[in-house]
Design a protein around this motif. Structure first.
Motif, PDB file in Angstrom:
ATOM      1  N   CYS A 156       0.844  -1.196   0.000  1.00 57.77           N
ATOM      2  CA  CYS A 156       0.000   0.000   0.000  1.00 57.77           C
ATOM      3  C   CYS A 156       0.880   1.248   0.000  1.00 57.77           C
ATOM      4  N   ALA A 157       0.660   2.115  -0.977  1.00 60.53           N
ATOM      5  CA  ALA A 157       1.493   3.310  -1.133  1.00 60.53           C
ATOM      6  C   ALA A 157       1.513   4.163   0.132  1.00 60.53           C
ATOM      7  N   GLU A 158       0.333   4.460   0.678  1.00 58.27           N
ATOM      8  CA  GLU A 158       0.250   5.328   1.847  1.00 58.27           C
ATOM      9  C   GLU A 158       0.793   4.645   3.102  1.00 58.27           C
ATOM     10  N   CYS A 159       0.487   3.371   3.288  1.00 59.59           N
ATOM     11  CA  CYS A 159       0.989   2.645   4.460  1.00 59.59           C
ATOM     12  C   CYS A 159       2.517   2.549   4.426  1.00 59.59           C
ATOM     13  N   LEU A 160       3.072   2.316   3.251  1.00 61.53           N
ATOM     14  CA  LEU A 160       4.528   2.276   3.134  1.00 61.53           C
ATOM     15  C   LEU A 160       5.133   3.619   3.528  1.00 61.53           C
ATOM     16  N   ARG A 161       4.494   4.703   3.101  1.00 66.31           N
ATOM     17  CA  ARG A 161       5.002   6.050   3.381  1.00 66.31           C
ATOM     18  C   ARG A 161       4.967   6.372   4.870  1.00 66.31           C
ATOM     19  N   ILE A 162       3.900   5.931   5.575  1.00 68.34           N
ATOM     20  CA  ILE A 162       3.760   6.294   6.998  1.00 68.34           C
ATOM     21  C   ILE A 162       4.159   5.169   7.964  1.00 68.34           C
ATOM     22  N   GLY A 163       4.510   4.007   7.422  1.00 67.41           N
ATOM     23  CA  GLY A 163       4.929   2.899   8.274  1.00 67.41           C
ATOM     24  C   GLY A 163       3.784   2.150   8.933  1.00 67.41           C
ATOM     25  N   SER A 164       2.619   2.139   8.305  1.00 69.82           N
ATOM     26  CA  SER A 164       1.456   1.447   8.851  1.00 69.82           C
ATOM     27  C   SER A 164       1.350   0.036   8.263  1.00 69.82           C
ATOM     28  N   ALA A 165       0.627  -0.807   8.955  1.00 72.15           N
ATOM     29  CA  ALA A 165       0.407  -2.180   8.484  1.00 72.15           C
ATOM     30  C   ALA A 165      -0.907  -2.259   7.721  1.00 72.15           C
ATOM     31  N   TRP A 166      -1.046  -3.265   6.874  1.00 67.03           N
ATOM     32  CA  TRP A 166      -2.284  -3.511   6.148  1.00 67.03           C
ATOM     33  C   TRP A 166      -2.647  -4.974   6.257  1.00 67.03           C
ATOM     34  N   VAL A 167      -3.891  -5.313   5.878  1.00 66.78           N
ATOM     35  CA  VAL A 167      -4.366  -6.695   5.904  1.00 66.78           C
ATOM     36  C   VAL A 167      -4.273  -7.305   4.508  1.00 66.78           C
ATOM     37  N   HIS A 168      -4.938  -6.676   3.539  1.00 60.91           N
ATOM     38  CA  HIS A 168      -4.911  -7.131   2.146  1.00 60.91           C
ATOM     39  C   HIS A 168      -4.763  -5.914   1.241  1.00 60.91           C
ATOM     40  N   LEU A 169      -4.395  -6.153  -0.007  1.00 54.46           N
ATOM     41  CA  LEU A 169      -4.145  -5.063  -0.948  1.00 54.46           C
ATOM     42  C   LEU A 169      -5.132  -5.078  -2.102  1.00 54.46           C
ATOM     43  N   ARG A 170      -5.410  -3.884  -2.631  1.00 58.40           N
ATOM     44  CA  ARG A 170      -6.282  -3.690  -3.785  1.00 58.40           C
ATOM     45  C   ARG A 170      -5.551  -2.840  -4.813  1.00 58.40           C
TER      46      ARG A 170
END
Length: 87
Positions: free
Chosen positions: A23-37
């Motif tokens: 995830c572009a935004e999660c990578l930028r802010i260091g957040s985790a994600w569950v699945h990608l779209r």
């Protein structure tokens, strides 16, 4: 899974993922994600609605690119955020 004809499919283009690593935004802010779209209009990669920040949905509504495809291995379904249906 049932699919329907959706007028937003006219916005679908051949795309390459802009951030195939996540995830572009999660990578930028260091957040985790569950699945990608994957946005099928511009190639934006965002996190799903089960993720804390729901970046794929935010992108769809802010930019006006409603159709995404699962960016998970082995999945090939598409979703329209405007009509809330599989397409």
């Amino acid at each position: 899974m049932t699919t329907i004809s959706d007028p937003h499919l006219r916005l679908v283009r051949p795309v390459e993922p802009l951030t195939p690593q996540g995830c572009a935004e999660c990578l930028r802010i260091g957040s985790a994600w569950v699945h990608l779209r994957l946005c099928l209009t511009c190639g934006h990669v965002g996190c799903c609605d089960s993720s804390p920040l729901r970046h794929a949905r935010a992108h769809a509504h802010a930019i006006g690119h409603p159709v995404v495809q699962s960016f998970e291995p082995g999945e090939d379904w598409r979703w329209c955020y405007v009509d809330e249906v599989y397409v």
